[in-house]
Design an enzyme around this catalytic site. Structure first.
Site, PDB file in Angstrom:
ATOM      1  CG  HIS A  23      -1.776   1.323   1.250  1.00 50.00           C
ATOM      2  ND1 HIS A  23      -1.606   1.820   2.290  1.00 50.00           N
ATOM      3  CD2 HIS A  23      -2.428   1.582   0.744  1.00 50.00           C
ATOM      4  CE1 HIS A  23      -2.291   3.155   2.431  1.00 50.00           C
ATOM      5  NE2 HIS A  23      -3.031   2.516   1.117  1.00 50.00           N
ATOM      6  CD  GLU A  45      -3.597   2.639  -3.366  1.00 53.95           C
ATOM      7  OE1 GLU A  45      -4.188   3.942  -3.402  1.00 53.95           O
ATOM      8  OE2 GLU A  45      -3.619   1.333  -2.367  1.00 53.95           O
ATOM      9  CG  HIS A  46      -0.075   6.776  -0.583  1.00 43.02           C
ATOM     10  ND1 HIS A  46      -0.628   7.668   0.602  1.00 43.02           N
ATOM     11  CD2 HIS A  46      -0.858   5.748  -0.239  1.00 43.02           C
ATOM     12  CE1 HIS A  46      -1.865   7.162   0.664  1.00 43.02           C
ATOM     13  NE2 HIS A  46      -2.033   5.755   0.405  1.00 43.02           N
ATOM     14  CD  GLU A  86      -4.814   5.290   3.301  1.00 45.58           C
ATOM     15  OE1 GLU A  86      -5.784   4.427   2.827  1.00 45.58           O
ATOM     16  OE2 GLU A  86      -3.630   5.993   2.906  1.00 45.58           O
TER      17      GLU A  86
END
Length: 444
Positions: A68, A71-72, A148
């Site tokens: 993840h 993903e950033h 997040e």
């Protein structure tokens, strides 16, 4: 009744002639990257997706959150683009873009006008191999990810419960770890960890390019060869994941929170996926037929019984998705009406499960579900983006184009006996986790 059955059977037989769903075209570049084109000429735009065969379940032990994190980080700078420039260029050219991470894959996509496709292909190919990482880049993004997690998980009783369900549903497999990762492990991910992950997994032979829209193979092939084909092939990729041991007992998870307004119950079972089902075993398709029968909206068995007839619940359903690299789950869920004890709701749900186990489903229910599912597959062709999502997620877990295209036929071949056999194999107490999300005042 005989006339109804005849008409339903005729409808299914007539749809069998149109078994193919999206009619894609496919080829493989010399470096091993699979390319799939799904023609859709309804609007002069294209959706460009790159799917990497790596997700959170492929992370090293103790390093949760890396998939993840990327993903950033993929929206940061490369040797050719400054940090954030990728997104600015897409927006300036009237496009939309995003990314997402799952247990089994990570995907990046842009929707642009056809004449902007070469631009996004060039930029996506650039960040496949030229991403530049430094402490100055990763530290601010680490804080974004931790925030997040705080917003989506730590501040949500339902999300907190889902994490706990995963930890007991899967005793050994990494599906037990949340996709976003554990906060304490995210905090400890190093620049070396991230660079190693990038170099290991981000390569053309571990990726699938899916392009959907108003473009021909003759137009796409030279673009793919020019930009993606120029990237050297990476190493050989093998997903080495721990397997699940045998389950011997049902498990129970309870979460009480003052923010909960209505009591909820969830019952999930381990179930086969497309990939884990044995050769010749059509139980994933049978379970999809079952999903439509017992959980397919306001006309389904569960909703009619618990919401309409018994008036115990405000909503109820059943969810099963076989689109996992490893073992999947099949899940019942019920939201109790205010004033109704959760014990009463659970008893009613258990009665529905017991009836399924005892009597099974009917032939009429199976035929109606098949007709609905096949019709949905036909309608899926109309929406730009559905095909690329379906095919990309399938290919990323090592399914084939043929398996996707033959899905309606596989659904049509499911029999009543197949459905009843599948549900009796799955709905066993030792495979189950029962989870309760309760109002704080319900605590005893």
């Amino acid at each position: 009744m005989r006339l109804v059955l005849f008409l339903l059977g005729f409808a299914v037989l007539s749809l069998r002639a149109e078994a193919a769903v999206f009619n894609p075209q496919s080829f493989t570049l010399k470096n091993g990257m699979q390319v799939v084109l799904i023609p859709n000429t309804r609007v002069p735009v294209v959706k460009h997706m790159v799917w990497y065969r790596v997700g959170s379940a492929d992370e090293p032990a103790g390093k949760s959150g890396i998939a993840h994190f990327f993903e950033h980080l993929m929206f940061k700078g490369t040797k050719n683009l400054a940090p954030g420039e990728f997104s600015k260029i897409v927006a300036k050219n009237g496009g939309q873009e995003n990314a997402f991470t799952s247990y089994d894959y990570t995907a990046y996509f842009q929707t642009v006008a056809k004449d902007r496709l070469a631009l996004v292909i060039k930029m996506e190919a650039d960040r496949m191999t030229n991403l530049t990482l430094s402490s100055e880049v990763i530290e601010p993004e680490r804080q974004v990810i931790l925030e997040e997690r705080r917003q989506r998980t730590d501040n949500s009783p339902g999300a907190q419960l889902q994490e706990q369900i995963g930890t007991v549903q899967y005793m050994n497999h990494p599906y037990r770890i949340p996709v976003i990762g554990w906060a304490h492990e995210i905090k400890n991910l190093s620049l070396e960890d991230l660079n190693h992950f990038y170099k290991k997994w981000y390569a053309p032979n571990n990726a699938v390019l899916v392009v959907e829209g108003d473009i021909t193979l003759e137009e796409l092939r030279p673009l793919a060869e020019k930009y993606y084909g120029a990237i050297p092939k990476g190493g050989d990729y093998t997903r080495l994941r721990p397997s699940e041991p045998p389950a011997h007992a049902d498990r129970r998870v309870i979460k009480r929170d003052a923010r909960v307004r209505q009591d909820n119950l969830q019952r999930s079972y381990l179930a086969p996926s497309y990939r884990t089902a044995a050769a010749g075993d059509n139980s994933p398709y049978a379970l999809q037929v079952l999903e439509n029968i017992i959980g397919g909206g306001a006309t389904s068995r569960l909703y009619r019984s618990l919401v309409i007839d018994q008036k115990l619940a405000d909503s109820a359903g059943f969810y099963y998705s076989p689109n996992k690299y490893d073992q999947a789950t099949a899940t019942f869920w019920v939201t109790a009406q205010n004033g109704i004890a959760i014990e009463q709701v659970e008893k009613a749900l258990q009665a529905e499960i017991d009836e399924l186990l005892e009597k099974g489903v009917t032939q009429d229910e199976v035929m109606r579900a098949q007709k609905t599912l096949v019709n949905e597959a036909v309608f899926a062709r109309d929406n730009l983006g559905t095909a690329s999502q379906v095919l990309g997620s399938a290919l990323a877990i090592d399914l084939s184009v043929d398996q996707v295209e033959s899905w309606p036929e596989a659904i049509q071949q499911v029999t009543r006996d197949d459905v009843n056999k599948a549900l009796r194999a799955v709905f066993k107490d030792q495979y189950s986790v029962t989870a309760l999300l309760l109002r704080k005042e319900d605590a005893s």
